[in-house]
Design a protein around this motif. Structure first.
Motif, PDB file in Angstrom:
ATOM      1  N   ILE A 170       5.311  56.842  28.485  1.00 37.33           N
ATOM      2  CA  ILE A 170       5.082  57.601  27.256  1.00 37.33           C
ATOM      3  C   ILE A 170       6.155  58.648  27.009  1.00 37.33           C
ATOM      4  CG2 ILE A 170       3.527  59.302  28.344  1.00 37.33           C
ATOM      5  CD1 ILE A 170       1.958  59.309  25.683  1.00 37.33           C
ATOM      6  N   LEU A 171       6.635  59.297  28.086  1.00 38.61           N
ATOM      7  CA  LEU A 171       7.609  60.379  27.906  1.00 38.61           C
ATOM      8  C   LEU A 171       8.993  59.861  27.498  1.00 38.61           C
ATOM      9  CD1 LEU A 171       6.785  62.880  30.803  1.00 38.61           C
ATOM     10  CD2 LEU A 171       6.147  63.005  28.385  1.00 38.61           C
ATOM     11  N   LEU A 172       9.442  58.777  28.110  1.00 40.76           N
ATOM     12  CA  LEU A 172      10.779  58.266  27.788  1.00 40.76           C
ATOM     13  C   LEU A 172      10.897  57.782  26.332  1.00 40.76           C
ATOM     14  CD1 LEU A 172      11.823  56.466  31.093  1.00 40.76           C
ATOM     15  CD2 LEU A 172      12.982  58.381  29.988  1.00 40.76           C
ATOM     16  N   PRO A 173       9.946  56.978  25.812  1.00 37.92           N
ATOM     17  CA  PRO A 173      10.038  56.617  24.392  1.00 37.92           C
ATOM     18  C   PRO A 173       9.989  57.829  23.466  1.00 37.92           C
ATOM     19  CG  PRO A 173       8.536  55.141  25.511  1.00 37.92           C
ATOM     20  CD  PRO A 173       8.859  56.240  26.483  1.00 37.92           C
ATOM     21  N   MET A 174       9.168  58.829  23.810  1.00 38.55           N
ATOM     22  CA  MET A 174       9.091  60.032  22.980  1.00 38.55           C
ATOM     23  C   MET A 174      10.415  60.790  22.999  1.00 38.55           C
ATOM     24  SD  MET A 174       5.246  61.454  23.814  1.00 38.55           S
ATOM     25  CE  MET A 174       5.501  62.927  22.808  1.00 38.55           C
ATOM     26  N   LEU A 175      11.039  60.870  24.169  1.00 39.97           N
ATOM     27  CA  LEU A 175      12.332  61.550  24.280  1.00 39.97           C
ATOM     28  C   LEU A 175      13.399  60.815  23.482  1.00 39.97           C
ATOM     29  CD1 LEU A 175      14.197  63.690  25.528  1.00 39.97           C
ATOM     30  CD2 LEU A 175      14.447  62.185  27.515  1.00 39.97           C
ATOM     31  N   GLU A 205       1.552  57.279  14.321  1.00 36.69           N
ATOM     32  CA  GLU A 205       0.244  57.672  14.851  1.00 36.69           C
ATOM     33  C   GLU A 205       0.395  58.694  15.973  1.00 36.69           C
ATOM     34  OE1 GLU A 205      -2.043  54.278  15.999  1.00 36.69           O
ATOM     35  OE2 GLU A 205      -1.536  53.167  14.191  1.00 36.69           O
ATOM     36  N   LEU A 206       1.536  58.664  16.647  1.00 37.70           N
ATOM     37  CA  LEU A 206       1.822  59.614  17.724  1.00 37.70           C
ATOM     38  C   LEU A 206       2.782  60.660  17.189  1.00 37.70           C
ATOM     39  CD1 LEU A 206       1.608  60.494  20.678  1.00 37.70           C
ATOM     40  CD2 LEU A 206       3.440  58.885  21.217  1.00 37.70           C
ATOM     41  N   SER A 207       2.361  61.921  17.232  1.00 34.49           N
ATOM     42  CA  SER A 207       3.181  63.010  16.709  1.00 34.49           C
ATOM     43  C   SER A 207       2.972  64.245  17.571  1.00 34.49           C
ATOM     44  CB  SER A 207       2.790  63.309  15.255  1.00 34.49           C
ATOM     45  OG  SER A 207       1.440  63.755  15.199  1.00 34.49           O
ATOM     46  N   ARG A 208       3.621  65.321  17.208  1.00 31.61           N
ATOM     47  CA  ARG A 208       3.476  66.563  17.966  1.00 31.61           C
ATOM     48  C   ARG A 208       2.025  67.052  17.977  1.00 31.61           C
ATOM     49  NH1 ARG A 208       8.713  70.300  16.279  1.00 31.61           N
ATOM     50  NH2 ARG A 208      10.339  68.820  16.918  1.00 31.61           N
ATOM     51  N   ALA A 209       1.299  66.715  16.917  1.00 27.86           N
ATOM     52  CA  ALA A 209      -0.081  67.199  16.804  1.00 27.86           C
ATOM     53  C   ALA A 209      -0.990  66.644  17.887  1.00 27.86           C
ATOM     54  CB  ALA A 209      -0.639  66.852  15.421  1.00 27.86           C
ATOM     55  N   ASN A 210      -0.735  65.402  18.337  1.00 29.00           N
ATOM     56  CA  ASN A 210      -1.631  64.801  19.335  1.00 29.00           C
ATOM     57  C   ASN A 210      -0.903  64.374  20.604  1.00 29.00           C
ATOM     58  OD1 ASN A 210      -0.209  62.652  18.319  1.00 29.00           O
ATOM     59  ND2 ASN A 210      -1.974  61.349  17.955  1.00 29.00           N
ATOM     60  N   LEU A 233       0.278  65.968  23.335  1.00 30.27           N
ATOM     61  CA  LEU A 233      -0.199  66.466  24.621  1.00 30.27           C
ATOM     62  C   LEU A 233      -1.473  65.748  25.051  1.00 30.27           C
ATOM     63  CD1 LEU A 233       0.136  68.424  26.955  1.00 30.27           C
ATOM     64  CD2 LEU A 233      -1.157  70.126  25.642  1.00 30.27           C
ATOM     65  N   ARG A 234      -2.390  65.552  24.105  1.00 29.90           N
ATOM     66  CA  ARG A 234      -3.656  64.881  24.427  1.00 29.90           C
ATOM     67  C   ARG A 234      -3.401  63.444  24.884  1.00 29.90           C
ATOM     68  NH1 ARG A 234      -6.763  61.767  21.201  1.00 29.90           N
ATOM     69  NH2 ARG A 234      -5.682  62.452  19.306  1.00 29.90           N
ATOM     70  N   ILE A 235      -2.481  62.746  24.211  1.00 27.00           N
ATOM     71  CA  ILE A 235      -2.187  61.358  24.573  1.00 27.00           C
ATOM     72  C   ILE A 235      -1.481  61.289  25.927  1.00 27.00           C
ATOM     73  CG2 ILE A 235      -0.990  59.250  23.877  1.00 27.00           C
ATOM     74  CD1 ILE A 235      -3.388  59.999  22.132  1.00 27.00           C
ATOM     75  N   ILE A 236      -0.568  62.235  26.183  1.00 26.08           N
ATOM     76  CA  ILE A 236       0.130  62.266  27.472  1.00 26.08           C
ATOM     77  C   ILE A 236      -0.862  62.450  28.615  1.00 26.08           C
ATOM     78  CG2 ILE A 236       1.728  63.599  28.917  1.00 26.08           C
ATOM     79  CD1 ILE A 236       3.317  64.175  26.334  1.00 26.08           C
ATOM     80  N   VAL A 237      -1.788  63.397  28.447  1.00 22.52           N
ATOM     81  CA  VAL A 237      -2.799  63.649  29.480  1.00 22.52           C
ATOM     82  C   VAL A 237      -3.677  62.422  29.681  1.00 22.52           C
ATOM     83  CG1 VAL A 237      -4.842  65.018  30.061  1.00 22.52           C
ATOM     84  CG2 VAL A 237      -2.810  66.147  29.128  1.00 22.52           C
TER      85      VAL A 237
END
Length: 470
Positions: A426-431, A365-370, A372-376
């Motif tokens: 959010i950033l650490l799991p994505m990394l 559900e979390l991808s490059r497409a969304n 930035l919006r989720i991070i903000v």
């Protein structure tokens, strides 16, 4: 797993309590007593009526030595499908005690996917012996599935299916069902596959469409040519996502040449989803994803020791931050009292964000497409909660220690750490996901370290500047 019709024990000897649904201790005790007495008749009377899921639950509750004895005493009446309902450790304990002839007979009675689930638990030598005892065509089918990589569609699929040529009529297919021996057909199926002479998949016809069609209608005229399919080497979790996304009940499996090799049904996928969710929950808690209640004491100790050791290392990192503010803590004892509150609250904020993020990454559900919006969004959520809790804790600290400045320091530190916690969550799991490291396993320790370091550092750093501590 195959979907047998549900069986139930006689009311007076029910395995589960009618009110709670929990296994009855007296029932389990009676089974254990019958096994100990080697009373095969009593064992069969108690156990034979059970559904395979309840039989699996019963096996889990029995002692280590009683499990293979139960199989032995029940003989041909033992439903080997129950072994697909137990944990891997329990399954392995039972299988290693059974003779090759018994295992071979069990393989012949099971659907191919269930047979593979048992065979893959055996050592290569035992596996080869069991396969050698099977008829050639069954051996080839099972070997092909076993050769598939673990966690792929090839391991998950069952090979018993119905495939017909496109020129058959609906009436001919229905006649085929009536005239074919029941053992040749799948126990449960939802569709008929349409194939060409090379066995390449052309499409599928669901049974409801087949029954409603005119008997002389050719299946190629009612088949779905665009039916979704999965490759033999596709990951099982991707298959599960396909079922979830498109509300499927079954899906054909094809090889690289688009030849039909098997079918995966919804009951198999439910097991995959349940297993993935269980592993994810365990990983978030720092527990080995494969740990089970039936595992040995020393294995559990060793598996948990590693993660605890990692957490100890990160705790020392946090402690080093406190060590660097040693003189400030000596000058103002209130800082030592309040600092853990800031760190703890930041950790809670990070855990909330991390849990949602890890789950979103797992389900795609979390991808490059969304992203930035989720991070903000998470950053804003953390900042707003940080401001709210900063105000609350600031007022409490100011009144508690009768120091307005301390309340202001507390408020600023709380805002900083909750914002940092949300961002780190959010950033650490994505990394980690980008680096092909399982975020469910690794995120917790790193995120906690971030919130501890930022929490202690921000609170004590702001206090040092505010009160001119040196």
């Amino acid at each position: 797993m195959s979907q047998d019709h549900e069986k139930s024990a006689p009311p007076e000897r029910c395995f589960r309590d009618e009110e709670t649904g929990e296994p009855r201790a007296d029932f389990v005790a009676d089974v254990e007593a019958a096994i100990e007495a080697e009373d095969a008749e009593a064992v069969r009377a108690l156990v034979t009526p059970l559904h395979e899921a309840d039989l699996g639950a019963l096996i889990e509750l029995l002692g280590h030595e009683a499990r293979p004895k139960l199989v032995e005493l029940m003989g041909a009446e033992f439903d080997f499908l129950a072994l697909t309902e137990v944990g891997e450790t329990t399954r392995e304990d039972i299988l290693e005690e059974l003779p090759v002839a018994t295992l071979a007979e069990a393989m012949r009675e099971l659907e191919s996917d269930d047979a593979v689930a048992l065979l893959e638990m055996l050592e290569p030598k035992e596996q080869a012996q069991v396969l050698e005892a099977l008829p050639a065509h069954e051996r080839v089918v099972l070997r092909r599935s076993l050769d598939a990589a673990e966690g792929t569609a090839g391991r998950l699929m069952q090979t018993t299916l119905v495939a017909v040529p496109p020129f058959w009529t609906a009436g001919e297919v229905l006649d085929f069902f009536r005239e074919t021996e029941p053992d040749v057909l799948p126990d449960n199926f939802f569709e008929v596959f349409v194939v060409d002479p090379a066995y390449r998949l052309l499409g599928t016809v669901f049974l409801d469409a087949l029954v409603r069609a005119h008997p002389k209608t050719r299946v190629e005229d009612i088949m779905q040519a665009d039916r979704r399919r999965v490759r033999f080497d596709e990951e099982s979790e991707e298959v599960a996502r396909l079922f979830e996304r498109y509300n499927l009940v079954s899906v054909p499996v094809v090889d690289e040449a688009e030849r039909l090799v098997g079918v995966i049904t919804i009951d198999d996928v439910v097991d995959v989803i349940q297993e993935a969710a269980s592993e994810e929950i365990k990983a978030l808690g720092g527990v080995n994803p494969h740990e089970e209640l039936t595992d040995s004491f020393w294995w559990i100790v060793k598996s948990r020791f590693v993660w605890l050791f990692v957490n100890l290392g990160t705790a020392f990192i946090s402690a080093s931050v406190l060590k660097s503010f040693e003189s400030q803590l000596q000058q103002m004892v209130a800082l030592a009292v309040l600092a853990p509150i800031v760190a703890s609250q930041g950790g809670n904020s990070a855990t909330q964000t991390m849990t949602v993020t890890v789950r979103a990454l797992a389900t795609r559900e979390l991808s490059r497409a969304n992203a930035l919006r989720i991070i903000v969004r998470e950053l804003g959520t953390g900042a707003l909660n940080g401001a709210a809790f900063g105000l609350i804790t600031g007022l409490v600290a100011a009144n508690w220690f009768e120091n307005v400045g301390l309340g202001q320091v507390m408020a600023l530190a709380m805002l900083t750490n909750l914002t940092a916690g949300a961002l780190g969550g959010i950033l650490l799991p994505m990394l980690l996901d980008r680096l092909n490291v399982d975020p469910a396993v690794s995120s917790s320790a790193f995120v906690t370290t971030v919130t501890d370091v930022v929490g202690y550092g921000s609170f004590l750093g702001i206090a040092t500047l505010w009160f001119h501590l040196g």
